[in-house]
Design a protein around this motif. Structure first.
Motif, PDB file in Angstrom:
ATOM      1  N   VAL A 122       0.810  -1.055  -0.031  1.00  0.00           N
ATOM      2  CA  VAL A 122      -0.079  -0.047  -0.078  1.00  0.00           C
ATOM      3  C   VAL A 122       0.764   1.371  -0.038  1.00  0.00           C
ATOM      4  O   VAL A 122       1.894   1.313   0.693  1.00  0.00           O
ATOM      5  N   VAL A 123       0.535   2.168  -0.660  1.00  0.00           N
ATOM      6  CA  VAL A 123       1.506   3.403  -0.822  1.00  0.00           C
ATOM      7  C   VAL A 123       0.344   4.525  -0.636  1.00  0.00           C
ATOM      8  O   VAL A 123      -0.682   4.642  -1.334  1.00  0.00           O
ATOM      9  N   VAL A 124       0.855   5.475   0.529  1.00  0.00           N
ATOM     10  CA  VAL A 124      -0.126   6.521   1.067  1.00  0.00           C
ATOM     11  C   VAL A 124       0.630   7.759   0.264  1.00  0.00           C
ATOM     12  O   VAL A 124       1.767   7.994   0.676  1.00  0.00           O
ATOM     13  N   ILE A 125       0.038   8.545  -0.529  1.00  0.00           N
ATOM     14  CA  ILE A 125       0.443   9.550  -0.967  1.00  0.00           C
ATOM     15  C   ILE A 125      -0.035  11.015  -0.463  1.00  0.00           C
ATOM     16  O   ILE A 125      -1.484  10.966  -0.536  1.00  0.00           O
ATOM     17  N   GLU A 190      -9.010   5.007 -10.193  1.00  0.00           N
ATOM     18  CA  GLU A 190      -9.623   4.130  -9.086  1.00  0.00           C
ATOM     19  C   GLU A 190      -8.852   3.681  -7.917  1.00  0.00           C
ATOM     20  O   GLU A 190      -8.533   2.484  -7.604  1.00  0.00           O
ATOM     21  N   VAL A 191      -8.392   4.733  -7.278  1.00  0.00           N
ATOM     22  CA  VAL A 191      -7.523   4.789  -6.110  1.00  0.00           C
ATOM     23  C   VAL A 191      -8.628   5.292  -4.891  1.00  0.00           C
ATOM     24  O   VAL A 191      -9.419   6.002  -5.185  1.00  0.00           O
ATOM     25  N   SER A 192      -8.112   4.772  -3.594  1.00  0.00           N
ATOM     26  CA  SER A 192      -8.866   5.447  -2.440  1.00  0.00           C
ATOM     27  C   SER A 192      -8.536   7.209  -2.515  1.00  0.00           C
ATOM     28  O   SER A 192      -7.417   7.283  -2.589  1.00  0.00           O
ATOM     29  N   LEU A 193      -9.500   7.518  -1.974  1.00  0.00           N
ATOM     30  CA  LEU A 193      -9.280   9.095  -1.751  1.00  0.00           C
ATOM     31  C   LEU A 193      -9.747   9.734  -0.447  1.00  0.00           C
ATOM     32  O   LEU A 193     -10.743   9.373   0.008  1.00  0.00           O
ATOM     33  N   THR A 229      -9.955   5.578   8.387  1.00  0.00           N
ATOM     34  CA  THR A 229     -11.304   5.343   7.702  1.00  0.00           C
ATOM     35  C   THR A 229     -10.938   4.993   6.168  1.00  0.00           C
ATOM     36  O   THR A 229     -11.742   4.171   5.815  1.00  0.00           O
ATOM     37  N   LYS A 230      -9.936   5.260   5.842  1.00  0.00           N
ATOM     38  CA  LYS A 230      -9.713   5.059   4.390  1.00  0.00           C
ATOM     39  C   LYS A 230      -8.543   4.077   4.026  1.00  0.00           C
ATOM     40  O   LYS A 230      -8.615   3.211   3.243  1.00  0.00           O
ATOM     41  N   LEU A 234      -7.631  -1.165   3.143  1.00  0.00           N
ATOM     42  CA  LEU A 234      -6.721  -1.433   2.032  1.00  0.00           C
ATOM     43  C   LEU A 234      -5.913  -2.384   2.718  1.00  0.00           C
ATOM     44  O   LEU A 234      -5.008  -3.232   2.075  1.00  0.00           O
ATOM     45  N   LEU A 235      -5.820  -2.678   4.051  1.00  0.00           N
ATOM     46  CA  LEU A 235      -4.980  -3.745   5.026  1.00  0.00           C
ATOM     47  C   LEU A 235      -5.513  -5.043   4.802  1.00  0.00           C
ATOM     48  O   LEU A 235      -6.096  -5.502   6.119  1.00  0.00           O
ATOM     49  N   LYS A 236      -5.954  -5.664   3.987  1.00  0.00           N
ATOM     50  CA  LYS A 236      -6.543  -7.053   3.844  1.00  0.00           C
ATOM     51  C   LYS A 236      -5.443  -8.105   3.390  1.00  0.00           C
ATOM     52  O   LYS A 236      -4.865  -7.658   2.375  1.00  0.00           O
TER      53      LYS A 236
END
Length: 236
Positions: A122-125, A190-193, A229-230, A234-236
């Motif tokens: 996972v990359v958080v930008i 299509e990425v989480s925001l 919350t976002k 993603l941590l599955k």
């Protein structure tokens, strides 16, 4: 008579030697048996003890808001998130590659090396605030964020894009275009925001340091919970 007297001794000696030879023989058999059994026992033990899987990585690429400017290393929202991940998501870890003063250009130039080094899942930008405060062209910022998203997705990593908002004194067109960069990129790729990192504290002056830009330590748990919350899905 002398020969007769020696006969019991000879017989006793012979019997003792046979017992010793027998004992040596059984000892050799036991040693050989253990030698042949050792590999099988080792393989069985290896099967019984599964190897520990390497931890999956969350890589955070941000600016001073994620680097914890003005705070102790353990107080920032990223450090607090790492603590929560260690407790609630075993098998995951958080690496904070954020740098105070970082722009989207800096992040775009570093992303390849950081991905190669950490191999994130996972990359958080969290970048763009310094672009906006410097009034850098919106198209340039968008291109840099896009490069980071694509570099992350090309490796199979999931992406969480964290947005920022600009003060109204920069003009409506710029502030709206700045916010649109995040939403349009998230939709396109299509990425989480998370639209606005500081949303839980934005209207609370006491939540910020004297520069009115960087949150104080007591505000960091709110940012951690906001990001969670976002991030958690993603941590599955």
């Amino acid at each position: 008579m002398f020969t007769k007297s020696l006969r019991p001794l000879n017989e006793g000696y012979a019997a003792s030697r046979r017992r010793v030879q027998c004992a040596i023989g059984w000892g050799v058999v036991l040693v050989l048996a253990l030698a042949f059994a050792a590999p099988a026992l080792a393989q069985s033990a290896a099967r019984a003890t599964p190897a520990t899987a390497p931890a999956r990585t969350v890589l955070v690429m941000g600016d001073s808001l994620s680097a914890g400017y003005g705070l102790a290393a353990s107080q920032g929202w990223v450090a607090l998130t790492a603590d929560r991940v260690a407790k609630d998501r075993p098998g995951w870890r958080v690496i904070n590659a954020s740098i105070s003063g970082e722009t989207t250009a800096g992040g775009a130039s570093r992303i390849g090396g950081e991905i190669k080094r950490t191999k994130p899942a996972v990359v958080v930008i969290e970048l763009g605030a310094n672009d906006g405060l410097r009034g850098l062209p919106l198209a340039q910022s968008r291109t840099n964020l896009e490069r980071m998203i694509r570099a992350s997705k090309d490796t199979g990593a999931k992406v969480l894009l964290i947005g920022m908002r600009m003060p109204p004194n920069l003009g409506r067109e710029y502030t709206q275009g700045f916010a649109d960069n995040y939403s349009s990129l998230a939709k396109q790729y299509e990425v989480s925001l998370l639209p606005f990192l500081l949303e839980p504290i934005a209207l609370d002056r006491n939540a910020f340091q004297a520069d009115n830009l960087h949150p104080v330590a007591s505000a960091q748990p709110k940012l951690r919970d906001h990001v969670w919350t976002k991030l958690a899905p993603l941590l599955k």
